[in-house]
Design an enzyme around this catalytic site. Structure first.
Site, short mmCIF file in Angstrom:
data_model
loop_
_atom_site.label_atom_id
_atom_site.label_comp_id
_atom_site.label_asym_id
_atom_site.label_seq_id
_atom_site.Cartn_x
_atom_site.Cartn_y
_atom_site.Cartn_z
N VAL A 16 0.70 -1.20 -0.04
CA VAL A 16 0.13 0.14 -0.14
C VAL A 16 0.90 1.19 0.13
O VAL A 16 1.99 1.41 0.49
CB VAL A 16 -0.99 0.07 1.11
CG1 VAL A 16 -0.20 -0.06 2.56
CG2 VAL A 16 -1.96 1.16 1.31
N CYS A 17 0.39 2.38 -0.81
CA CYS A 17 0.82 3.52 -0.63
C CYS A 17 0.07 4.75 -0.39
O CYS A 17 -1.11 4.25 0.07
CB CYS A 17 1.89 3.94 -1.72
SG CYS A 17 0.77 4.02 -3.43
N GLY A 18 -0.01 5.95 -0.50
CA GLY A 18 -0.81 6.84 -0.55
C GLY A 18 -2.03 6.87 -1.45
O GLY A 18 -3.37 6.90 -1.07
N PHE B 48 -4.11 4.67 0.51
CA PHE B 48 -4.72 5.19 1.68
C PHE B 48 -5.51 6.26 1.46
O PHE B 48 -6.54 6.55 2.15
CB PHE B 48 -3.79 5.55 2.69
CG PHE B 48 -3.00 4.46 3.32
CD1 PHE B 48 -3.85 3.14 3.92
CD2 PHE B 48 -1.58 4.25 3.67
CE1 PHE B 48 -3.03 2.37 4.50
CE2 PHE B 48 -0.86 3.45 4.22
CZ PHE B 48 -1.85 2.35 4.97
#
Length: 214
Positions: free
Chosen positions: A141-143, A170
């Protein structure tokens, strides 16, 4: 299920291509992201919606791998998640890099608060050290989902075959999707910085001011 993949056309493009080295430095992450997109569409990497992410981690044994830069993670993070950044701040202060930093600051940095970064050459090594069993289930996961696509591509190339990707990153997480959050901001706002961050805060506060004035 329809998978919403991040669009590559939102990446900031420089108005003038100064030289081949500069052009290549901005192209590398895009190439990796395309490869990650193909892995998602082929079904080799599992696309996980934000609403089901916590259950996937808690019930199915996935390790949540956060690949955001350290300054984004400091704002908000999922408790117990593993952190290995795909990008790190570029410490080089040579003439070409300084020029790129000035361009970045003028077109991207002031508005978004994003720092000038470079690929973390030790990314795959650090993940292997933390998760040596390549049969392990890893949810990346990243932004906003683009950097995690590039990370998925790298990890798949390293031999990890049970990979997941959080769709939209996210930024698409709602309150309660992850029950234990650490940090001072909401997960979905941790990527935002610079002028954009203050405008967002203003928009959040405006409804409250409107209700008080009635």
């Amino acid at each position: 299920m329809t998978v919403l993949l991040p669009q590559l056309n939102h990446i900031h493009k420089l108005p003038v291509v100064l030289n081949r080295r500069l052009r290549q430095s901005y192209r590398l992450p895009v190439i990796s992201a395309v490869s990650g997109k193909e892995l998602i569409l082929s079904g080799k990497v599992r696309a996980v919606e934000p609403k089901e992410a916590n259950a996937v981690v808690a019930s199915e044994g996935y390790i949540l791998l956060d690949v955001r830069p350290a300054w984004e993670r400091e704002k908000a993070r999922v408790k117990g998640s593993l952190h290995v950044p795909l990008f790190v701040e570029d410490p080089d202060n040579g003439p070409i890099t300084l020029l790129k930093k000035w361009i970045h600051l003028g077109y991207i940095g002031l508005w978004t608060g994003q720092r000038f970064t470079m690929i973390n050459d030790e990314f795959a090594l650090r993940v292997v050290e933390a998760v040596p069993d390549k049969e392990s289930k890893v949810l990346v996961v990243c932004g906003e989902g683009l950097r995690s696509l590039a990370a998925v591509s790298k990890l798949h190339g390293e031999g990890y075959k049970s990979l997941g990707w959080l769709t939209g990153g996210f930024n698409r997480v709602s309150e309660g999707d992850f029950p234990e959050i650490e940090g001072t901001e909401e997960l979905r706002f941790a990527t935002i910085g610079g002028v954009s961050f203050y405008l967002l805060k203003l928009l959040v506060l405006l409804p409250s001011f409107g209700q008080k004035s009635r």
